[in-house]
Design an enzyme around this catalytic site. Structure first.
Site, PDB file in Angstrom:
ATOM      1  N   GLN A 115      12.142 -69.435  -1.905  1.00 62.44           N
ATOM      2  CA  GLN A 115      12.821 -69.529  -3.194  1.00 62.44           C
ATOM      3  C   GLN A 115      13.904 -68.449  -3.307  1.00 62.44           C
ATOM      4  O   GLN A 115      15.012 -68.713  -3.765  1.00 62.44           O
ATOM      5  CB  GLN A 115      11.798 -69.374  -4.319  1.00 62.44           C
TER       6      GLN A 115
ATOM      7  N   HIS B 128       0.462 -63.543 -14.447  1.00 61.04           N
ATOM      8  CA  HIS B 128      -0.500 -62.686 -13.756  1.00 61.04           C
ATOM      9  C   HIS B 128       0.205 -61.407 -13.311  1.00 61.04           C
ATOM     10  O   HIS B 128       1.390 -61.200 -13.626  1.00 61.04           O
ATOM     11  CB  HIS B 128      -1.128 -63.428 -12.580  1.00 61.04           C
ATOM     12  N   GLU B 129      -0.500 -60.573 -12.569  1.00 60.74           N
ATOM     13  CA  GLU B 129       0.065 -59.282 -12.180  1.00 60.74           C
ATOM     14  C   GLU B 129       1.336 -59.420 -11.358  1.00 60.74           C
ATOM     15  O   GLU B 129       2.177 -58.519 -11.344  1.00 60.74           O
ATOM     16  CB  GLU B 129      -0.968 -58.439 -11.413  1.00 60.74           C
TER      17      GLU B 129
ATOM     18  N   HIS C  16       3.727 -61.567 -11.949  1.00 60.91           N
ATOM     19  CA  HIS C  16       4.798 -61.621 -12.960  1.00 60.91           C
ATOM     20  C   HIS C  16       4.997 -60.265 -13.629  1.00 60.91           C
ATOM     21  O   HIS C  16       6.112 -59.876 -13.947  1.00 60.91           O
ATOM     22  CB  HIS C  16       4.451 -62.653 -14.039  1.00 60.91           C
TER      23      HIS C  16
END
Lengths: 288, 288
Positions: free
Chosen positions: B153, B34-35, B37
């Protein structure tokens, strides 16, 4: 020959060597170099454009009651030996630079580690793979060299390389021995005279065990019983373990129907010595 | 653009790029791009000679009751998006090639992982760092790109790189949002219509919390209480956690006197959404 203490400096150098298309042979050690290490350096020298030797007494692989403080050190001698063997770089980092703060991640060995030396040295191989993963990321070696004396270490490093996809060739180099068969070790200097006299019986016991198989012995328990008797009579030390396992998987077996390792560890007053031999089901020596 | 499934093949390619002096930007994903990424790919494209995108739904980072099987996949779409963003290589390995047998080693996160998503997803970050260590050793990236939506993360990958001396720059890219503020996520497609209507309140709640600090709120517990009320009224989901921690160390604090992360996770029927904002003690947004 250059002596480098800075991680960043070596990292830059290694990457620039790789950019030049050069192969890098890496010999990780804890120093106090002997002919065993020299065999590794010679092999690395033959096979690579660049040879890097690391000297780092890694606190993470020593247990609380182990010999971290008494581990022998001799920088002057090590430098001379490395130079004679045409090493290009000695990497000699400080403990503070390798472990600047408590680690947030832990790398542990959950297979191949609960036997042999791993049994009596809990956490030892976790420390070994942790420092090696760090060194691999600093040095980016093409090939890494270990002596067969630490056969379990080789099995564990093999797992590190495989599990984490390091593009590194693991080279196992045969154990170098004294004239009387005692495996070369930095810890041999800690033997008292009388202990030194008995220590070659470790190698003899392994040869005796192998010959038993050559002569038809197939039972692990029988073999170990006889090797134990042999060692108890001759070694002047306290046996830590005598073990026979499938090699290199280090799995338990009852009958000798495949390649195996016969491995021994003996406690002396100020040293713990290990040795092994790897042979097939006919008793033909294959490694060690 | 090339699609590579073989570990060895990509490893050889990467080393040959490094030998040519090329920089490698790496965007690790689980696909269904998606955007969010795309922002990573665009940034990687600007900063590197080569851009490698990995698509791998890593089973190791999913818990037993999590959405491994329902995790959305669309290879055709992903390939198109990668091509539009001038990616050089999609690395698309199989689970069998990444995990051909049970691992002998385990990499685990012992700090920064027992808060936020780590609390309700035991083992999740162990799986993340394990696959990333493997991918780092396959790809040898110069820079690696992550979205700030997964702020924890980023903190964990930062620890992986530091603890294990990976010579990699970690680049944190701001979260990409829908018009109504909902953070872009592959999991958004799993929202029911009514849930989708309430979901932007997650972002609103974070903004509301930040404004409370801008207006003088200093107490963590007060802040969280108010943000919880806000979310319970509007989100149409079940709150997993609302937490405020020092950033990037992810340590517990009581008073807001430094840079902090305000982070939220909300369970919907078929999705669990996360979002966060990072701001300083004055309530000025600094990341997210």
């Amino acid at each position: 020959m250059e002596i480098i203490t800075s991680i960043k400096q070596l990292q830059h150098k290694s990457i620039s060597w790789i950019r030049q298309g050069k192969s890098i042979g890496f010999v990780p050690t804890m120093g106090y170099l002997h002919e065993g290490h020299e065999a590794l350096m010679k092999k690395a020298r033959q096979e690579n454009d660049i040879v890097i030797l690391s000297i780092f007494v890694n606190p993470l692989q020593f247990g609380e009651n182990e010999d971290l403080d008494s581990y022998p050190r001799d920088e002057e001698h090590d430098r001379k030996v490395a130079e004679e063997n045409e090493v290009d770089v000695i990497f000699f980092p400080s403990v503070d630079s390798m472990y600047p703060k408590r680690l947030s991640l832990e790398l542990s060995v959950v297979r191949r580690a609960d036997v042999l030396c791993g049994k009596s040295r809990p956490g030892h191989f976790d420390g070994v793979v942790t420092v090696l993963a760090k060194l691999f990321n600093i040095i980016h070696p093409t090939r890494v060299y270990f002596g067969m004396k630490d056969a379990q270490q080789i099995a564990v490093v093999d797992a590190l390389i495989e599990d984490f996809n390091y593009p590194i060739d693991l080279v196992a180099v045969p154990t170098v021995r004294e004239e009387d068969g005692l495996a070369k070790s930095s810890r041999n200097v800690n033997l008292f005279d009388q202990e030194r006299v008995g220590a070659p019986s470790i190698h003899q016991a392994l040869q005796y065990g192998r010959q038993l198989v050559e002569n038809g012995e197939k039972s692990k328990s029988e073999l170990i019983k006889k090797v134990r008797q042999f060692l108890e009579n001759k070694s002047h030390g306290n046996i830590d373990y005598i073990e026979l396992l499938a090699y290199p998987k280090l799995e338990l077996i009852e009958f000798i129907d495949q390649q195996v390792i016969l491995a021994v560890a003996v406690y002396y007053q100020k040293a713990r010595l290990i040795d092994n031999v790897v042979f097939n089901e006919k008793g033909d020596k294959t490694l060690g």
